[in-house]
Design a protein around this motif. Sequence first.
Motif, PDB file in Angstrom:
ATOM      1  N   SER A 189      -4.339  31.620  75.349  1.00 35.70           N
ATOM      2  CA  SER A 189      -5.776  31.422  75.537  1.00 35.70           C
ATOM      3  C   SER A 189      -6.574  32.544  74.876  1.00 35.70           C
ATOM      4  CB  SER A 189      -6.097  31.357  77.038  1.00 35.70           C
ATOM      5  OG  SER A 189      -7.481  31.204  77.254  1.00 35.70           O
ATOM      6  N   ALA A 190      -6.113  33.786  75.043  1.00 34.38           N
ATOM      7  CA  ALA A 190      -6.801  34.924  74.431  1.00 34.38           C
ATOM      8  C   ALA A 190      -6.705  34.864  72.910  1.00 34.38           C
ATOM      9  CB  ALA A 190      -6.208  36.234  74.951  1.00 34.38           C
ATOM     10  N   PHE A 191      -5.560  34.433  72.407  1.00 39.62           N
ATOM     11  CA  PHE A 191      -5.376  34.325  70.961  1.00 39.62           C
ATOM     12  C   PHE A 191      -6.308  33.263  70.385  1.00 39.62           C
ATOM     13  CE2 PHE A 191      -3.279  32.554  67.202  1.00 39.62           C
ATOM     14  CZ  PHE A 191      -3.058  33.698  66.465  1.00 39.62           C
ATOM     15  N   ALA A 192      -6.398  32.110  71.056  1.00 36.64           N
ATOM     16  CA  ALA A 192      -7.268  31.035  70.573  1.00 36.64           C
ATOM     17  C   ALA A 192      -8.733  31.454  70.594  1.00 36.64           C
ATOM     18  CB  ALA A 192      -7.059  29.785  71.429  1.00 36.64           C
ATOM     19  N   ALA A 193      -9.117  32.237  71.611  1.00 37.31           N
ATOM     20  CA  ALA A 193     -10.501  32.698  71.692  1.00 37.31           C
ATOM     21  C   ALA A 193     -10.813  33.721  70.605  1.00 37.31           C
ATOM     22  CB  ALA A 193     -10.771  33.293  73.075  1.00 37.31           C
ATOM     23  N   ALA A 194      -9.860  34.599  70.322  1.00 35.31           N
ATOM     24  CA  ALA A 194     -10.082  35.654  69.330  1.00 35.31           C
ATOM     25  C   ALA A 194      -9.972  35.126  67.904  1.00 35.31           C
ATOM     26  CB  ALA A 194      -9.082  36.799  69.546  1.00 35.31           C
ATOM     27  N   PHE A 195      -9.088  34.147  67.703  1.00 37.23           N
ATOM     28  CA  PHE A 195      -8.840  33.629  66.345  1.00 37.23           C
ATOM     29  C   PHE A 195      -8.812  32.105  66.366  1.00 37.23           C
ATOM     30  CE2 PHE A 195      -6.731  37.771  66.719  1.00 37.23           C
ATOM     31  CZ  PHE A 195      -7.408  38.472  65.731  1.00 37.23           C
ATOM     32  N   PRO A 196      -9.995  31.485  66.516  1.00 30.72           N
ATOM     33  CA  PRO A 196     -10.031  30.010  66.564  1.00 30.72           C
ATOM     34  C   PRO A 196      -9.560  29.362  65.271  1.00 30.72           C
ATOM     35  CG  PRO A 196     -12.250  30.940  66.408  1.00 30.72           C
ATOM     36  CD  PRO A 196     -11.326  32.084  66.668  1.00 30.72           C
ATOM     37  N   ALA A 197      -9.673  30.078  64.155  1.00 35.85           N
ATOM     38  CA  ALA A 197      -9.201  29.561  62.863  1.00 35.85           C
ATOM     39  C   ALA A 197      -8.490  30.682  62.138  1.00 35.85           C
ATOM     40  CB  ALA A 197     -10.364  29.033  62.033  1.00 35.85           C
ATOM     41  N   PRO A 198      -7.259  31.013  62.567  1.00 37.28           N
ATOM     42  CA  PRO A 198      -6.551  32.143  61.953  1.00 37.28           C
ATOM     43  C   PRO A 198      -6.252  31.895  60.482  1.00 37.28           C
ATOM     44  CG  PRO A 198      -5.079  30.879  63.369  1.00 37.28           C
ATOM     45  CD  PRO A 198      -6.466  30.360  63.604  1.00 37.28           C
ATOM     46  N   GLU A 199      -6.163  32.986  59.744  1.00 39.91           N
ATOM     47  CA  GLU A 199      -5.872  32.885  58.324  1.00 39.91           C
ATOM     48  C   GLU A 199      -4.493  32.271  58.116  1.00 39.91           C
ATOM     49  OE1 GLU A 199      -6.368  36.661  56.349  1.00 39.91           O
ATOM     50  OE2 GLU A 199      -7.787  37.315  57.889  1.00 39.91           O
ATOM     51  N   PRO A 200      -4.367  31.282  57.233  1.00 43.54           N
ATOM     52  CA  PRO A 200      -3.047  30.699  56.985  1.00 43.54           C
ATOM     53  C   PRO A 200      -2.127  31.705  56.319  1.00 43.54           C
ATOM     54  CG  PRO A 200      -4.643  29.876  55.377  1.00 43.54           C
ATOM     55  CD  PRO A 200      -5.419  30.663  56.394  1.00 43.54           C
ATOM     56  N   ALA A 201      -0.893  31.727  56.773  1.00 43.88           N
ATOM     57  CA  ALA A 201       0.082  32.638  56.169  1.00 43.88           C
ATOM     58  C   ALA A 201       0.432  32.162  54.770  1.00 43.88           C
ATOM     59  CB  ALA A 201       1.335  32.710  57.037  1.00 43.88           C
TER      60      ALA A 201
END
Length: 238
Positions: A189-201
């Motif tokens: 949940s914290a990860f989704a809130a901090a990075f809703p669209a994380p950079e693709p590897a």
Amino acid sequence: MGFDKLEVVRKLLAKAERAATPEEAASYTDKAVQLSARHGIDAALLAAADPGRDHPRAQRIPVHDPYSAGKARLLAWTATALGCRAVLHQARGGRVGAVSVVGFAADRERVELLYTSLLLQAGAQLARQRPPAGESVAAYRRSWLHGFAVQVHRRLSEAERGAAEAGPGPGAPTSTAVALAERAARVESAFAAAFPAPEPARGRSLSGSGYGPGTAAGERADLGGTGLAARPRGRIGA
């Protein structure tokens, strides 16, 4: 990590560094790794009993050249093995500028201690490595570091699973499985809130022949870290 456990881990690893034989060193190191994993379970059970004592947060850790992508994988895979999530922040030319680690404070502390130690170990070993004649030194070292990170991740993951399967200590109010599941859900949940669209590897092919020697080094790596408070973060040699 609790002070008492941290001191025991440091003492075990100091003994490993002074050991007369590789077998003796491995024995001390294995005990230190198991204690670190046990700490992770204890922290999860404490957090389950008192959810307000610790919250998952994001911590951005810079990664420097040379071989920033390999260092970033080592950091990210260490984090995922210890119950955190990670996102790589890409830079120009295939480089990685930083890694953000999302997790509880107790686990992020373990990640940073281990990563610092592993980076120093990798740097010292890479300085002594020589690729086969005619092979690029950079290509060899990139593949070596990849193999090192793969093996470290495997060993840490096994230690964490072993500690979880051992179950909680006497009188624990919450089962290990429930505590870890709740902890993982809060991290997600914290990860989704901090990075809703994380950079693709970015995928990257590695052409060097250092993967095998790197995995062997990862198998021998000291997974606890000792005397880290006095050490600066290492830079893998050019």
